[in-house]
Design an enzyme around this catalytic site. Sequence first.
Site, PDB file in Angstrom:
ATOM      1  N   ARG A 168       0.834  -1.218   0.000  1.00 22.74           N
ATOM      2  CA  ARG A 168       0.000   0.000   0.000  1.00 22.74           C
ATOM      3  C   ARG A 168       0.863   1.261   0.000  1.00 22.74           C
ATOM      4  NH1 ARG A 168      -1.942   0.523   6.258  1.00 22.74           N
ATOM      5  NH2 ARG A 168      -0.368  -0.835   7.133  1.00 22.74           N
ATOM      6  N   GLU A 171     -18.904   4.755   0.082  1.00 21.05           N
ATOM      7  CA  GLU A 171     -18.126   4.254  -1.052  1.00 21.05           C
ATOM      8  C   GLU A 171     -18.915   4.268  -2.355  1.00 21.05           C
ATOM      9  OE1 GLU A 171     -18.534   2.640   1.849  1.00 21.05           O
ATOM     10  OE2 GLU A 171     -16.551   2.634   2.778  1.00 21.05           O
ATOM     11  N   PHE A 185     -14.448  -2.881   0.428  1.00 20.10           N
ATOM     12  CA  PHE A 185     -15.361  -1.761   0.162  1.00 20.10           C
ATOM     13  C   PHE A 185     -15.149  -1.193  -1.238  1.00 20.10           C
ATOM     14  CE2 PHE A 185     -13.989  -1.289   4.775  1.00 20.10           C
ATOM     15  CZ  PHE A 185     -14.894  -2.240   5.206  1.00 20.10           C
ATOM     16  N   ASP A 220      -8.483  -7.936  11.897  1.00 20.83           N
ATOM     17  CA  ASP A 220      -9.847  -7.413  11.730  1.00 20.83           C
ATOM     18  C   ASP A 220     -10.845  -8.505  11.345  1.00 20.83           C
ATOM     19  OD1 ASP A 220      -9.430  -4.843  12.506  1.00 20.83           O
ATOM     20  OD2 ASP A 220      -9.210  -4.026  10.482  1.00 20.83           O
ATOM     21  N   ARG A 261      -1.866  -4.980   3.138  1.00 20.14           N
ATOM     22  CA  ARG A 261      -1.518  -4.266   4.357  1.00 20.14           C
ATOM     23  C   ARG A 261      -0.120  -4.575   4.901  1.00 20.14           C
ATOM     24  NH1 ARG A 261      -3.035  -5.697  10.169  1.00 20.14           N
ATOM     25  NH2 ARG A 261      -2.646  -3.780  11.301  1.00 20.14           N
TER      26      ARG A 261
END
Lengths: 317, 296
Positions: free
Chosen positions: A13, A61, A86, A120, A170
């Site tokens: 990222r 979004e 998303f 998460d 990530r």
Amino acid sequence: MKKFTYTEKKDTRSGFGAGLLDIGKKNPNVVALCADLTGSLKMDAFEKEFPERFIQCGIAEANMIGVAAGLTIGGKIPFTGTFANFSTGRVYDQIRQSVAYSNKNVKICASHAGLTLGEDGATHQILEDIGLMKMLPGMTVICPCDYNQTKAATIALEKHVGPAYLRFGRPAVPNFTDAATPFEIGKAQILTEGKDVSIFATGHLVWKAIEACEILEAKGISCELINIHTIKPLDEKAILASVRKTKCVVTAEEHQRNGGLGDSIAQLLSKEFPVPIEMVAVNDSFGESGTPSELMTKYGIDTPNVVSAVEKVLMRK
Amino acid sequence: MTTEIFSSPIKINSPVKSTDELKKICSQVRRDILRMVHAPQSGHPGGSLGCTEFLVALYFSIMKHNPKKFTMNGIVEDIFFLSNGHISAAWYSVLARSGYFPIKELATFRKLNTRLQGHPTTHEGLEGIRVASGSLGQGMSVACGTALAKKLNKDSQLVFSLHGDGEIQEGQIWEAAMFASARKIDNLISTIDWNGQQIDGAVDKVMPLGDLKAKWTAFGWDVLEMNGNKIEEVISVIEEAKKHTGKGKPVMILMKTEMGHGVDFMVNSHKWHGVAPNDEQLQNALAQLPETLGDY
């Protein structure tokens, strides 16, 4: 086989963020949109440098995708940024109608894809996004393997005309590709040549596949490793050339088996050159909370899984 | 009968002013709509008939646009987005009659290989269309994006969008509503076709919208109201709306219309939302609408 080394681990990222800043400096038509994840997407540098070209959309979004489509009418090149979940599933109809069917020059940039999002959990760990995006007519789908390549892919997208999906992640992973190598959309990257098996990997699984190749080499198995950073359009020529030589295939990806890279390659080979194929991918399952490394192991997409897939496919050859 | 204004293309910055002429155009557009949906026995006459004055006013009087030289980017032109894409018959007729593509092409509506798809699309290269619409709720976001592009390009022309009242049940509309005021998109004039009808019946029964004026005001929009079937009022209220632009707020026009306006047996009934007239009904309807510019 060719030896691969790296000096540091970096997140893909951040490669996106760096690439976005570069093309922002180069082209005043580049605009960036984000849905309340500026820091996570590493878009802060662009926001700071070009506040007038950074559009904060809030946690909305669907609207962001529509706004991006509208910005192209007037010549802007919008790069949207949010998590992969998303960026795709949540806004599929908006992408389908306002971007893909309307052939808008929107770059959908998606971070935190796959299991390596980690703790998460499954709500955020999309493993279906490549499938969703590659099914859309005219959509380009790119999944680079490290920081340097993600940066190069982002830069390449500025010149590319048409809707595109850029998938990255990530965690910090080995940054091993050459920073000076330009990114060629749709062109497979042969990392190491071999004669016994063709391994086609994408994204974070490319480094895992390199590790697997080293283990297999010690066992006397010669692997040809090809980085399929562009899943659509697929570099059919490079894939077929390799498979005609090795006559068996392993695919590796951080995605559901259904709809992923393996699926695309199996479709090609079943039509053009049927050979045994094994797929390292998540097998019709959601993820869960855990560290990236624990999850890769539990869901069968780690280095040992690539090794065993090669051994299995060689038995079937 | 062909009036002078139709023998030559409408020129940019030379809008038709006469309301009599606009009314004649409306009558012809309504005939087009009915014949277009009758031929394939498919389409949405109700909302199309209700929004005729609005679309005619925009394309023949209000907007600065260039039908003979359509460009996707529409730089220094006003741009219109039809978000409720199912009323495509009305839009296609107005686009053709204002010179975007040959009027005879209206005969291909909804038929195989047509550029006039059931719902509007850029996919077939039809001049005048800038984004696909039909899956509801998406057009306001797109309009916001184009309005932002105009600001970035220092282009002072406006963006218009039209939405169904049923359409605003979609959540994305309210995302866009919040976005437009937060980002001070004051070069956008959106309009809601408030005909009170949707496929399953009255909007008040299916999913009541509550106090629309209060809602849009609370979302930070400048809100105007008008009767969308009176051409004089449509022109004057949109002109008034233009005066509200450039003041830090997006502008909303709540437009009361009659679904099926102009055809007595279609008026105010949701039953004509998406049903084509049969041969007899078509003749009955056409008899109520003079042919002013020549049928295609």
